[in-house]
Enzyme design. Structure first.
Site, mmCIF file in Angstrom:
data_model
loop_
_atom_site.group_PDB
_atom_site.id
_atom_site.type_symbol
_atom_site.label_atom_id
_atom_site.label_comp_id
_atom_site.label_asym_id
_atom_site.label_seq_id
_atom_site.Cartn_x
_atom_site.Cartn_y
_atom_site.Cartn_z
ATOM 1 N N HIS A 61 -9.888 -75.538 -37.792
ATOM 2 C CA HIS A 61 -9.134 -76.753 -38.119
ATOM 3 C C HIS A 61 -8.005 -76.883 -37.105
ATOM 4 C CE1 HIS A 61 -11.185 -76.904 -41.999
ATOM 5 N NE2 HIS A 61 -10.814 -75.664 -42.244
ATOM 6 N N CYS A 64 -16.011 -76.307 -40.434
ATOM 7 C CA CYS A 64 -15.939 -75.481 -41.651
ATOM 8 C C CYS A 64 -16.923 -75.954 -42.728
ATOM 9 C CB CYS A 64 -14.506 -75.400 -42.145
ATOM 10 S SG CYS A 64 -14.262 -73.973 -43.217
HETATM 11 N N1 GLN Z 1 -15.536 -74.347 -49.104
HETATM 12 C C1 GLN Z 1 -15.829 -73.667 -47.888
HETATM 13 C C2 GLN Z 1 -15.386 -72.215 -47.856
HETATM 14 O O1 GLN Z 1 -14.443 -71.852 -48.526
HETATM 15 C C3 GLN Z 1 -15.230 -74.454 -46.716
HETATM 16 C C4 GLN Z 1 -13.731 -74.411 -46.654
HETATM 17 C C5 GLN Z 1 -13.196 -75.274 -45.531
HETATM 18 O O2 GLN Z 1 -13.794 -76.279 -45.180
HETATM 19 N N2 GLN Z 1 -12.036 -74.932 -44.985
HETATM 20 O O3 GLN Z 1 -15.993 -71.427 -47.140
#
Ligand code: GLN
Length: 231
Positions: free
Chosen positions: A182, A88
């Site tokens: 995740h 992510c």
């Molecule tokens: N900040 C990034 C987004 O919202 C990554 C979020 C995350 O790592 N879950 O796209």
């Protein structure tokens, strides 16, 4: 084998530090000596066979990008054969640029030819991806949408959830595997942990039959079930 967990204080929001522990555990299960080194912001990045980058919110994601850029050694290690698992925010950081809340663009490290834009809405929920003859399951929680450059291969096709753009998830290039999943993704997809370890060791690993494999099978069955209930 050294597994470097990069900036867990910034990129630990979604529990992705567990990926480093899973790699160590599954290496040790096969009698391979393995250690996890947590790299704090400002610490020099050590030599490692595997680097693990997790998810995080926009502010910490920028700080982590700055720190990686200032250190400057990750790309050379990847070129020399080190592996990277990026999840992510970690995935977005490795790209050319990513959007942050408010709409501004931020320059990434440019290891992957991808760009992340702000999506119409945040994507939160189950994610399932067909990756070759495997299924990758996890959950996603992100506001970014990612476009892959021509020639870059995604980890697979999305069957539940959103991933990059509703069709594909993540990217693979050489020694780098990136995903929006995740979970931690390696805890519920032990096949992917073994895939990374096998690449590092340069040999196949004996299959295992642990609760992780059973959990993976159960999650996959649930995904198929939830799909079959969809109109
Ligand atoms: N900040 C990034 C987004 O919202 C990554 C979020 C995350 O790592 N879950 O796209």
């Amino acid at each position: 084998m050294r597994i470097a967990l990069l900036y867990p204080e910034l990129l630990g929001t979604y529990g992705d530090g567990g990926n480093a522990l899973v790699l160590r555990h599954r290496a040790r299960l096969r009698g391979v000596k393995a250690e996890v080194v947590s790299v704090a912001i400002g610490d020099p990045i050590p030599a490692a066979e595997i680097f693990v980058l997790g998810g995080g919110e926009d502010g910490p994601q920028r700080l982590a990008t700055d720190a990686l850029r200032a250190d400057g050694s990750l790309a050379a290690q990847v070129d020399a054969g080190s592996r990277v698992l990026a999840v992510c925010a970690g995935f977005q950081i490795l790209g050319r640029r990513f959007a942050i809340a408010g709409g501004a663009d931020y320059e990434g490290l440019g290891l992957l030819d991808v760009e992340t834009h702000r999506g119409a809405r945040r994507r939160v929920g189950e994610l399932a991806v067909i990756a070759g003859d495997r299924t990758l399951v996890g959950f996603e929680n992100h506001g970014g949408e990612t476009t892959l450059g021509a020639g870059l291969t995604p980890t697979g096709s999305v069957v539940v959830g959103y991933g990059n753009d509703g069709r594909t998830d993540g990217a693979r290039l050489g020694n780098v595997i990136a995903t929006y999943a995740h979970g931690p993704v390696l805890a519920i997809n032990p096949w992917l942990a073994d895939h990374i370890l096998e690449a590092v060791l340069g040999r196949p690993l004996d299959p295992t039959s642990t609760s992780a494999e059973r959990l993976h099978e159960r999650r996959c069955a649930q995904v198929v079930h939830s799909r079959s209930r969809r109109p």
